[in-house]
Design a protein around this motif. Structure first.
Motif, PDB file in Angstrom:
ATOM      1  N   PHE A 265      -0.717   3.306   3.945  1.00  0.00           N
ATOM      2  CA  PHE A 265      -1.088   4.580   3.311  1.00  0.00           C
ATOM      3  C   PHE A 265      -0.470   5.766   4.054  1.00  0.00           C
ATOM      4  O   PHE A 265       0.153   6.646   3.453  1.00  0.00           O
ATOM      5  CB  PHE A 265      -2.618   4.725   3.272  1.00  0.00           C
TER       6      PHE A 265
ATOM      7  N   GLU B 218      12.699  11.976  -7.198  1.00  0.00           N
ATOM      8  CA  GLU B 218      12.269  11.341  -5.967  1.00  0.00           C
ATOM      9  C   GLU B 218      13.296  11.518  -4.877  1.00  0.00           C
ATOM     10  O   GLU B 218      13.002  11.504  -3.697  1.00  0.00           O
ATOM     11  CB  GLU B 218      12.084   9.836  -6.194  1.00  0.00           C
TER      12      GLU B 218
ATOM     13  N   SER C 162       3.998  10.922  -5.950  1.00  0.00           N
ATOM     14  CA  SER C 162       5.060  11.467  -6.805  1.00  0.00           C
ATOM     15  C   SER C 162       4.552  11.666  -8.228  1.00  0.00           C
ATOM     16  O   SER C 162       4.982  12.576  -8.938  1.00  0.00           O
ATOM     17  CB  SER C 162       6.284  10.543  -6.791  1.00  0.00           C
ATOM     18  N   TRP C 163       3.611  10.834  -8.631  1.00  0.00           N
ATOM     19  CA  TRP C 163       3.009  10.980  -9.976  1.00  0.00           C
ATOM     20  C   TRP C 163       2.236  12.303 -10.046  1.00  0.00           C
ATOM     21  O   TRP C 163       2.313  13.050 -11.018  1.00  0.00           O
ATOM     22  CB  TRP C 163       2.081   9.791 -10.236  1.00  0.00           C
ATOM     23  N   ILE C 164       1.508  12.576  -8.974  1.00  0.00           N
ATOM     24  CA  ILE C 164       0.757  13.835  -8.931  1.00  0.00           C
ATOM     25  C   ILE C 164       1.723  15.021  -8.932  1.00  0.00           C
ATOM     26  O   ILE C 164       1.542  16.000  -9.656  1.00  0.00           O
ATOM     27  CB  ILE C 164      -0.149  13.873  -7.676  1.00  0.00           C
TER      28      ILE C 164
ATOM     29  N   LEU D  91      11.783   4.783  -8.698  1.00  0.00           N
ATOM     30  CA  LEU D  91      12.445   5.038  -7.424  1.00  0.00           C
ATOM     31  C   LEU D  91      11.427   5.408  -6.343  1.00  0.00           C
ATOM     32  O   LEU D  91      11.578   5.041  -5.172  1.00  0.00           O
ATOM     33  CB  LEU D  91      13.469   6.169  -7.598  1.00  0.00           C
ATOM     34  N   GLY D  92      10.367   6.089  -6.756  1.00  0.00           N
ATOM     35  CA  GLY D  92       9.311   6.439  -5.809  1.00  0.00           C
ATOM     36  C   GLY D  92       8.604   5.209  -5.282  1.00  0.00           C
ATOM     37  O   GLY D  92       8.325   5.094  -4.084  1.00  0.00           O
TER      38      GLY D  92
ATOM     39  N   MET E  91       0.835  -1.211   0.000  1.00  0.00           N
ATOM     40  CA  MET E  91       0.000   0.000   0.000  1.00  0.00           C
ATOM     41  C   MET E  91       0.865   1.256   0.000  1.00  0.00           C
ATOM     42  O   MET E  91       0.548   2.243  -0.680  1.00  0.00           O
ATOM     43  CB  MET E  91      -0.920  -0.014   1.231  1.00  0.00           C
TER      44      MET E  91
ATOM     45  N   MET F 237      -6.947   5.714  -5.627  1.00  0.00           N
ATOM     46  CA  MET F 237      -5.612   5.805  -6.240  1.00  0.00           C
ATOM     47  C   MET F 237      -5.621   5.272  -7.663  1.00  0.00           C
ATOM     48  O   MET F 237      -5.046   5.861  -8.572  1.00  0.00           O
ATOM     49  CB  MET F 237      -4.594   5.025  -5.394  1.00  0.00           C
TER      50      MET F 237
ATOM     51  N   PHE G 209       6.592  10.585   2.175  1.00  0.00           N
ATOM     52  CA  PHE G 209       6.743  11.359   0.940  1.00  0.00           C
ATOM     53  C   PHE G 209       6.696  12.851   1.241  1.00  0.00           C
ATOM     54  O   PHE G 209       7.536  13.636   0.785  1.00  0.00           O
ATOM     55  CB  PHE G 209       5.628  10.991  -0.048  1.00  0.00           C
TER      56      PHE G 209
ATOM     57  N   SER H 196      -7.066   7.732  -9.891  1.00  0.00           N
ATOM     58  CA  SER H 196      -6.177   8.878 -10.164  1.00  0.00           C
ATOM     59  C   SER H 196      -5.150   8.519 -11.242  1.00  0.00           C
ATOM     60  O   SER H 196      -4.769   9.352 -12.049  1.00  0.00           O
ATOM     61  CB  SER H 196      -5.467   9.326  -8.882  1.00  0.00           C
ATOM     62  N   TRP H 197      -4.717   7.251 -11.263  1.00  0.00           N
ATOM     63  CA  TRP H 197      -3.726   6.861 -12.279  1.00  0.00           C
ATOM     64  C   TRP H 197      -4.302   7.000 -13.696  1.00  0.00           C
ATOM     65  O   TRP H 197      -3.584   7.253 -14.651  1.00  0.00           O
ATOM     66  CB  TRP H 197      -3.264   5.416 -12.077  1.00  0.00           C
TER      67      TRP H 197
ATOM     68  N   LEU I 228      -9.479   4.409  -0.470  1.00  0.00           N
ATOM     69  CA  LEU I 228      -8.100   4.804  -0.789  1.00  0.00           C
ATOM     70  C   LEU I 228      -7.574   4.038  -1.997  1.00  0.00           C
ATOM     71  O   LEU I 228      -6.971   4.612  -2.914  1.00  0.00           O
ATOM     72  CB  LEU I 228      -7.193   4.540   0.421  1.00  0.00           C
TER      73      LEU I 228
ATOM     74  N   LEU J 229       2.273   1.911  -3.470  1.00  0.00           N
ATOM     75  CA  LEU J 229       1.254   2.525  -4.334  1.00  0.00           C
ATOM     76  C   LEU J 229       1.038   3.994  -3.970  1.00  0.00           C
ATOM     77  O   LEU J 229       0.904   4.859  -4.846  1.00  0.00           O
ATOM     78  CB  LEU J 229      -0.079   1.761  -4.186  1.00  0.00           C
ATOM     79  N   THR J 230       1.039   4.268  -2.666  1.00  0.00           N
ATOM     80  CA  THR J 230       0.756   5.629  -2.213  1.00  0.00           C
ATOM     81  C   THR J 230       1.868   6.600  -2.613  1.00  0.00           C
ATOM     82  O   THR J 230       1.608   7.691  -3.138  1.00  0.00           O
ATOM     83  CB  THR J 230       0.576   5.641  -0.682  1.00  0.00           C
ATOM     84  N   TRP J 231       3.123   6.208  -2.322  1.00  0.00           N
ATOM     85  CA  TRP J 231       4.246   7.101  -2.665  1.00  0.00           C
ATOM     86  C   TRP J 231       4.291   7.323  -4.171  1.00  0.00           C
ATOM     87  O   TRP J 231       4.484   8.450  -4.644  1.00  0.00           O
ATOM     88  CB  TRP J 231       5.559   6.509  -2.156  1.00  0.00           C
ATOM     89  N   MET J 232       4.098   6.225  -4.924  1.00  0.00           N
ATOM     90  CA  MET J 232       4.147   6.376  -6.377  1.00  0.00           C
ATOM     91  C   MET J 232       3.050   7.318  -6.869  1.00  0.00           C
ATOM     92  O   MET J 232       3.279   8.167  -7.738  1.00  0.00           O
ATOM     93  CB  MET J 232       4.010   5.014  -7.055  1.00  0.00           C
ATOM     94  N   THR J 233       1.870   7.182  -6.283  1.00  0.00           N
ATOM     95  CA  THR J 233       0.772   8.070  -6.679  1.00  0.00           C
ATOM     96  C   THR J 233       1.088   9.525  -6.323  1.00  0.00           C
ATOM     97  O   THR J 233       0.881  10.436  -7.136  1.00  0.00           O
ATOM     98  CB  THR J 233      -0.535   7.645  -5.976  1.00  0.00           C
TER      99      THR J 233
ATOM    100  N   LEU K  45      -4.045  10.783 -14.517  1.00  0.00           N
ATOM    101  CA  LEU K  45      -2.744  11.451 -14.446  1.00  0.00           C
ATOM    102  C   LEU K  45      -1.994  11.295 -15.769  1.00  0.00           C
ATOM    103  O   LEU K  45      -2.241  10.335 -16.511  1.00  0.00           O
ATOM    104  CB  LEU K  45      -1.912  10.836 -13.308  1.00  0.00           C
ATOM    105  N   PRO K  46      -1.080  12.196 -16.079  1.00  0.00           N
ATOM    106  CA  PRO K  46      -0.319  12.069 -17.322  1.00  0.00           C
ATOM    107  C   PRO K  46       0.488  10.787 -17.314  1.00  0.00           C
ATOM    108  O   PRO K  46       0.932  10.328 -16.254  1.00  0.00           O
ATOM    109  CB  PRO K  46       0.594  13.294 -17.315  1.00  0.00           C
TER     110      PRO K  46
ATOM    111  N   GLU L 170      13.414  12.831 -13.031  1.00  0.00           N
ATOM    112  CA  GLU L 170      13.253  12.065 -11.796  1.00  0.00           C
ATOM    113  C   GLU L 170      13.756  12.878 -10.605  1.00  0.00           C
ATOM    114  O   GLU L 170      14.881  13.329 -10.569  1.00  0.00           O
ATOM    115  CB  GLU L 170      14.022  10.755 -11.892  1.00  0.00           C
TER     116      GLU L 170
ATOM    117  N   PRO M 137       5.066   8.429 -13.073  1.00  0.00           N
ATOM    118  CA  PRO M 137       5.099   7.357 -12.070  1.00  0.00           C
ATOM    119  C   PRO M 137       6.535   6.862 -11.907  1.00  0.00           C
ATOM    120  O   PRO M 137       7.066   6.186 -12.780  1.00  0.00           O
ATOM    121  CB  PRO M 137       4.202   6.273 -12.686  1.00  0.00           C
ATOM    122  N   SER M 138       7.122   7.210 -10.793  1.00  0.00           N
ATOM    123  CA  SER M 138       8.551   6.968 -10.619  1.00  0.00           C
ATOM    124  C   SER M 138       8.853   5.568 -10.077  1.00  0.00           C
ATOM    125  O   SER M 138       8.230   5.108  -9.119  1.00  0.00           O
ATOM    126  CB  SER M 138       9.101   8.019  -9.647  1.00  0.00           C
TER     127      SER M 138
END
Lengths: 409, 41
Positions: free
Chosen positions: A292, B31, A252-254, A262-263, A243, B13, A299, B16-17, B9, A246-250, B20-21, B29, A259-260
């Motif tokens: 979450f 991060e 960082s994507w925002i 490394l994230g 979870m 999520m 993040f 949202s994907w 949640l 998924l949360t960190w990636m989301t 999102l672009p 990058e 979608p990283s």
């Protein structure tokens, strides 16, 4: 004499091997994030600690952490050199496995904790200063805190604080100490003015995967047996890691529009950190929420509060310090005796006092770790000097400290 | 209660994907602190 259970012993030994693997995995995780000229020195920090603390633990570390209690603050020296730590169970800690199995399992925790700090001083700390600091830190910070929280008679344990697998003992003290290290050492040469790209994200992801794998031993192994509690902790561990990834990636994507990779890797580690204190006390649904909060919280901490202000080179404070605090407090919210009758109920199950107890443990341990770490760094700096010279730093620590290069051009 | 929040949640999520672009195509990058500070201070 208590009877040794073969399945319990086997699981704890397997878990010990899993957790042992986490330290070189951490070396890969960190190694990929530094510049190519510092990858060996970064990996060496973790690999060397595995050897250094393995011996320290046998000689005096285990006795200080788990030996007969002295006033609730430290273990005695009665178990120095494993004197009296034999193959019979010690029912105070684990009634169904040999005492030495418990000891060696705990050793792997003592090993990885100072290795976590090394991410904060990557690319600029002298090797000999690192060695002396690590030895002192493991003795004067890790051992006492492990005794307070896990040792029989330890004052935080007596207070009733819950820490199933080391959220406080491992992650909070390493994260806070990392922040102090970063502040005392100062920023790397060129920080903020020149690119410092991770040189090998593949290596970092491999390290993350091995950390995730090893974390099953870290958390499920902390059940100290092969029964239902280990299964519950295993499920919670994987759930929270997933979870949080998924949360960190989301997040960082925002923030960064992509979608990283490394994230996702950093998020998984944040989730593993967050669930560590709670793994043996919470339901799978709570694990999702903890994942979450750990993913989002770490993040935000890394991106908005730490980055740019402090050169915590590999985000140790943002992930382990903040993730550890989130996990410790979440344990006081989501813990339930239906999962672990030996634990306690948290806020959501009618016991708000548990959250207060968790908060007290967090604050005291963080203050102690920060203070002693600061003193140790100043002492080591006075005697040996903490940082390499500017020329050595620019050349890279692989060559300047170890006389080796990772990649032949 | 917990399952309701977890479901919201998780599904949120995923939703949202979808909007999102899918990537800017620019290797920005960020991060990690090392790369995030690639820009001049």
């Amino acid at each position: 004499m208590d009877a040794i259970n073969g399945a319990d012993t086997a699981w704890v030994l397997v878990s010990t091997a899993l957790v042992m693997l986490m330290t070189p995995a951490l070396g890969l995780f960190y190694g990929g994030m530094v510049r190519g000229k510092n990858v060996l020195s970064t990996i060496m920090h973790s690999f060397f600690i595995l050897a250094l603390i393995s011996v320290q633990w046998i000689l005096w570390g285990y006795s200080l952490a788990f030996g007969p209690d002295k006033g609730g603050v430290i273990g005695g020296l009665e178990w120095l050199g494993l004197n009296g730590v034999g193959l019979e169970p010690n029912p105070d800690y684990a009634a169904t496995i040999p005492h030495q199995a418990f000891m060696i399992f705990q050793m792997t925790f003592a090993v990885i904790t100072p290795a976590l700090i090394s991410g904060a001083f990557a690319e600029r700390k002298r090797f000999k200063s690192f060695v002396v600091f690590t030895l002192l830190w493991a003795t004067l910070v890790y051992a006492p805190v492990a005794h307070w929280v896990w040792g029989v008679g330890g004052w935080i344990r007596a207070l009733g604080a819950l820490d199933f697998a080391g959220g406080t003992v491992v992650h909070i003290i390493s994260g806070i100490s990392a922040l102090v290290c970063a502040l005392v050492l100062g920023k790397r040469v060129g920080y903020g003015t020149e690119p410092m790209q991770p040189h090998n994200v593949t290596m970092t992801v491999l390290g993350t995967a091995l950390l995730w794998f090893g974390w099953f031993g870290f958390n499920a192994g902390s059940a100290l047996g092969s029964g239902t509690l280990a299964v519950s902790a295993f499920v919670a561990t994987n759930t929270a890691a997933a979870m949080a990834a998924l949360t960190w990636m989301t997040a960082s994507w925002i923030r960064h529009k992509q979608p990283s990779v490394l994230g996702a890797a950093c998020g998984a580690v944040a989730g593993l950190v967050g669930i560590t204190p709670a793994a043996g006390y919470v339901t799978p649904m709570a694990a999702i929420l903890i994942g979450f909060f750990a993913g989002a919280g770490c993040f935000i901490a890394v991106e908005m509060f730490v980055r740019g202000r402090v050169d915590d080179a590999l985000d140790v404070f943002g992930v382990h310090g903040v993730g550890g605090v989130i996990g410790a407090l979440a344990t006081g919210i989501f813990a339930t005796k239906t999962i672990n009758p030996a634990g306690a109920d948290g806020l959501l199950y009618g016991n708000p006092g548990q959250l207060v107890t968790q908060a007290i443990a967090v604050v005291v341990v963080a203050l102690y770790a920060a203070g002693v770490t600061w003193v140790l760094l100043k002492l080591v700096d006075l005697v040996l000097g903490l940082r390499v010279t500017k020329e050595e730093e620019e050349r890279g620590l692989d060559v300047s400290q170890h006389g080796e290069v990772a990649y032949q051009s | 209660m917990e399952i309701a929040i977890a479901l919201v949640l998780f599904v949120g999520m995923i939703a949202s994907w979808l909007v999102l672009p899918s990537g800017t195509g620019v290797p920005t990058e960020a991060e990690h602190v090392s790369s995030a500070l690639a820009e001049p201070a």
